[in-house]
Scaffold this motif. Sequence first.
Motif, PDB file in Angstrom:
ATOM      1  N   ILE A   1       0.405  -1.390   0.277  1.00  0.00           N
ATOM      2  CA  ILE A   1      -0.084  -0.005   0.286  1.00  0.00           C
ATOM      3  C   ILE A   1       1.141   0.855   0.150  1.00  0.00           C
ATOM      4  CG2 ILE A   1      -1.228   1.379   1.748  1.00  0.00           C
ATOM      5  CD1 ILE A   1      -2.871  -0.737   2.231  1.00  0.00           C
ATOM      6  N   ASP A   2       1.921   1.271   1.260  1.00  0.00           N
ATOM      7  CA  ASP A   2       2.831   2.603   0.876  1.00  0.00           C
ATOM      8  C   ASP A   2       3.182   2.837  -0.517  1.00  0.00           C
ATOM      9  OD1 ASP A   2       2.233   2.399   3.445  1.00  0.00           O
ATOM     10  OD2 ASP A   2       4.200   1.908   4.300  1.00  0.00           O
TER      11      ASP A   2
ATOM     12  N   HIS B   1       0.430   4.187  -2.805  1.00  0.00           N
ATOM     13  CA  HIS B   1       0.650   5.253  -2.388  1.00  0.00           C
ATOM     14  C   HIS B   1       1.967   6.480  -2.996  1.00  0.00           C
ATOM     15  CE1 HIS B   1      -2.325   4.454   0.392  1.00  0.00           C
ATOM     16  NE2 HIS B   1      -3.296   4.648  -0.759  1.00  0.00           N
TER      17      HIS B   1
ATOM     18  N   LEU C   1       1.832   6.521  -6.964  1.00  0.00           N
ATOM     19  CA  LEU C   1       0.513   7.300  -6.956  1.00  0.00           C
ATOM     20  C   LEU C   1       0.996   8.835  -7.176  1.00  0.00           C
ATOM     21  CD1 LEU C   1      -2.919   8.522  -7.347  1.00  0.00           C
ATOM     22  CD2 LEU C   1      -2.887   8.264  -4.845  1.00  0.00           C
TER      23      LEU C   1
END
Lengths: 357, 156
Positions: free
Chosen positions: A12-13, A16, A19
């Motif tokens: 997830i990190d 992001h 992103l």
Amino acid sequence: MYVATKGGERAIDAAHAWLAEERRGDPAVPELSVAQIAEQMTLAVNRVMAEGSLYDRDLAALAIKQARGDLIEAVFLIRAYRTTLPRFGASLPVDTGTMQISRRISATFKDVPGGQVLGPTFDYTHRLLDFALMAEGEPPVAARAPAEATPAPHVLGLLDRDGLMEPVSAGAETPPDLTREPLELPASRALRLQALARADEGFTLGLAYSTQRGYGRTHAFVGELRIGLCAVEMEIPELGFTIEIGAVELTECETVNQFTGSKSEPPQFTRGYGLVFGQSERKAISMSLVDRALRWEELGEDATGAPAQDAEFVLSHCDNIQATGFLEHIKLPHYVDFQSELELIRRLRRDATGAGQ
Amino acid sequence: MSAFAFTPEDRAQDRAQNRAATLGLLARASGPRLAELLPDLPPFDWLRRPELGAVMLRGRMGAGGAPFNLGEMTVTRCALRLADGRVGQAFVQGRDKDHATRAAVADALLQGDQAGRIEAAVLAPLRAEEAARRRDRAEKAAATRVEFFTLVRGED
């Protein structure tokens, strides 16, 4: 059996971080500033303010930047932010009759006091790509003409005077608030208008278009469309009087709709109403058509089963944050739910083929 | 003649109206512009530190009918007291705490012997600039006003 799984944090990190890099795009291209979005993507900013239901240009521009231009994601950010703000109170109802007009047109009367003012509109453009905008150049300059201080009263007031127009609706002085109490049906017109003012533009447009195509037809004319700056007044208890606390740009649409009269009413035109933050005329016109279609019961019309007449259908599906929240959650892990489906279908297949006997 | 004499209530109402108009002008001004016109702040105590919140805007159905909730806007408010006891209040659109602070200081100063100085140095330019912005918008709008002319067809 229920098995909790962990192990997504690192992924997830990293997602992001990627992103954020993608948001920035090619570092060789200058970064877009929030002020540039606020000044040059104004209609996107208006849409995010309207559907986010919070009038703040800078925040809407920031949300658009953060959301990489995904306007529904930007609306989501604004909706989340507004829940953190204490509510100081409510304004007096804005007086759209005294707005500083930048655009004001009527499709029903050619000669209206105050005149027809086109304002900064896309209407009558040829919809041809303007390649000059790909090159940098001097900004064009708007034409000017001496401004007359002629008042521009609401066009529908002219019909009202002759009794041809349905009188404006009366109702509670303190309207119900969708953001404070959950939606209950049947919903009053005040509640419906609040929901429509923040409704998804595309959904509202589609419904309004369906009424024009015959699904709950109301024969709408744009009696008046006006865009401009409106003063916001509020009573301040600490002061004991009313002051202006600012000004907002609003788009207002009033439609004139056909009505053939009923057992109790003489023939009169009826009204649809739209009021939206910013310059958002597609949304304001759509809102007035849907508002009018939803009034069928009050005006003694027949239910035709059209979607735009069904308040429960319209109000339950017009909010794009509710809709996207429920829609997009199905992409999140549903391993356990699906495991039970898988076991069920295996058992059914076993039973059907007699393998279990 | 007595009908034309000002009563203390009239004067109080006048003062309230003037103060309301001034607070509106300060709220509608831009924060950075107000900081240019009123750069130095006298010492004061907070009665309410600048606080960010929302105000629900209302409209009227059919423009003149019953009210409905349209959506919120951001507002910053604060209250302060100058050393001489005068109290200033501000309610300004947006999230600029410095704007609210300076508006409240101006409100307090306008209630004392510096009213003339603040009127000339702060309010007069803000008023002129606001009038210019209104005129600018009105002139551009006027240039897009449609002048219809009717073509007469056929013979009468």
